[in-house]
Write an enzyme that holds these catalytic residues in place. Structure first.
Site, PDB file in Angstrom:
ATOM      1  N   LYS A 189      33.438  36.178  73.743  1.00 48.35           N
ATOM      2  CA  LYS A 189      33.006  34.939  73.062  1.00 48.35           C
ATOM      3  C   LYS A 189      31.978  34.219  73.923  1.00 48.35           C
ATOM      4  CE  LYS A 189      35.159  31.790  75.884  1.00 48.35           C
ATOM      5  NZ  LYS A 189      34.454  31.070  76.897  1.00 48.35           N
TER       6      LYS A 189
ATOM      7  N   ALA B 127      35.599  35.191  78.198  1.00 50.57           N
ATOM      8  CA  ALA B 127      36.976  35.423  77.720  1.00 50.57           C
ATOM      9  C   ALA B 127      37.383  36.893  77.730  1.00 50.57           C
ATOM     10  CB  ALA B 127      37.174  34.817  76.324  1.00 50.57           C
ATOM     11  N   GLY B 128      36.906  37.633  78.713  1.00 47.72           N
ATOM     12  CA  GLY B 128      37.214  39.066  78.807  1.00 47.72           C
ATOM     13  C   GLY B 128      38.714  39.341  78.865  1.00 47.72           C
TER      14      GLY B 128
ATOM     15  N   ALA C 143      33.433  35.878  83.827  1.00 43.99           N
ATOM     16  CA  ALA C 143      32.061  35.569  83.412  1.00 43.99           C
ATOM     17  C   ALA C 143      31.959  34.372  82.483  1.00 43.99           C
ATOM     18  CB  ALA C 143      31.469  36.797  82.714  1.00 43.99           C
TER      19      ALA C 143
ATOM     20  N   ASP D 111      42.396  30.438  75.464  1.00 44.01           N
ATOM     21  CA  ASP D 111      41.361  31.108  74.663  1.00 44.01           C
ATOM     22  C   ASP D 111      41.915  32.224  73.772  1.00 44.01           C
ATOM     23  OD1 ASP D 111      39.280  29.597  75.622  1.00 44.01           O
ATOM     24  OD2 ASP D 111      38.597  31.067  77.099  1.00 44.01           O
TER      25      ASP D 111
END
Ligand code: ATP
Length: 317
Positions: free
Chosen positions: A11, A105-106, A102, A141
């Site tokens: 995202k 939202a990995g 990063a 998230d």
């Protein structure tokens, strides 16, 4: 042994406003979250034992109990012990394409994929709202990652109101591979530096969050006006992250001067910076221009685009 392959999209934040702090240590937020095509591939497979195993191709991602995908599986096992006993544990294999730490939202999207994958493996038939609620107990998230698309998120990010989907807006992402920004540090520093501007204002927070400040960009999204959306991007955390990380500021300034860029902003707590661009051809050109300006191999650049969905099941065996 059943197995599902899932696509877990990243995202970006089109909008992030910090409204106030909260007694639980989180912050009251108003965000507009947008799914993008850049995605991890997740496989979940039944095991004959009741164990949870995680494999990942990315050296920075832990495969122990601290992995958010592991924690999602452990949550399902604790909530549904009978299904665990009937169908067995799970092996989770993460093919990481989303840059780690990063602001994309990995980890959260991996956890969302695992919730959905296990729901299918164990034939639980949970609804999306039920999966979102489970996800919210693991991370703010995660409900959005289950839902996907274009969404206004309030509370600590877990209260979702869908917006009309924005499809096919091209995006260039830039991130220094070796640069990580701690989300906890970014919020803590913001609170230390700017907390006195909002701490006393506790009235009707959620309504204010949804209605007042984000109103202009919401209107632009309703009108599907990409240029206006790009002009109204906003992220409060830029105030602390750009000041502390000159490399992020440099990416932000460089994007802003590229022909074809409609607007640029840092995503989440960074350090990824994104640019909205009118067409795929322009996005490829912007990527080349950025590469030419910063030949450093540590800089990762991606061309991607907005999509209208969250986790998808790609195939099952
Ligand atoms: P957010 O945008 O939700 O703040 P992020 O994109 O900034 O998240 P992640 O990629 O989720 O950050 O990684 C944050 C930290 O979580 C990393 O340092 C990593 O070690 C850890 N982590 C745990 N599980 C995962 C996972 N499945 N994928 C990526 N990172 C994970």
């Amino acid at each position: 042994m059943r197995s599902y392959n899932l696509i877990a999209p990243a995202k970006i934040n089109l909008y992030l406003e910090i409204i106030s702090d909260r007694p639980d240590g989180y912050h009251e937020l108003a965000m507009i979250l947008q799914s993008i095509e850049l995605a991890d591939k997740i496989n979940v497979q039944s095991l004959s034992t009741d164990r949870i195993r995680v494999n990942c191709n990315h050296p920075q991602v832990p495969t122990d109990k601290s992995n958010l995908a592991y924690r999602a599986a452990a949550l399902m096992a604790a909530k549904f012990p009978e299904a665990l006993a009937q169908y067995g544990g799970v092996e989770i294999t993460i093919n990481k394409q989303i840059p780690v730490a990063a602001g994309l939202a990995g980890g959260s999207t991996n956890a969302a994929a695992v919730l959905i994958g296990i729901d299918l493996l164990w034939k639980l038939g949970l609804t999306k709202p039920e999966l979102e609620e489970l996800g919210a107990t693991l991370g703010s998230d995660i409900p959005f990652c289950v839902a996907g698309g274009t969404v206004i998120a309030t509370g600590r990010g877990e209260k979702l109101s869908p917006l009309p989907s924005l499809d096919h807006i091209y995006i260039v992402l830039a991130k220094y591979r070796s640069l990580e920004v701690s989300t906890a540090w970014a919020y803590k520093t913001y609170r230390q530096e700017f907390g006195n501007t909002y701490l006393k204002d506790t009235e009707n927070l959620a309504a204010r969050a949804a209605a007042v400040h984000s109103e202009v960009i919401v209107k632009a999204i309703l009108n599907k006006d990409t240029r206006e959306i790009a002009q109204k991007l906003h992220n409060d955390l830029e105030r602390v992250v750009l000041a502390a990380y000159p490399q992020v500021l440099q990416l932000r300034e460089l994007f802003a001067t590229q022909p074809g860029v409609l607007g640029t902003m840092m995503s989440g707590s960074g350090p990824t910076v994104f640019a909205l661009v009118e067409s795929e051809a322009q996005a490829q050109a912007v990527k080349l221009q950025m590469r030419a300006a910063i030949p450093d191999e540590d800089l990762e650049l991606f061309v991607t685009r907005t999509i209208t969905h969250g986790i998808q099941v790609a195939s099952s065996i």
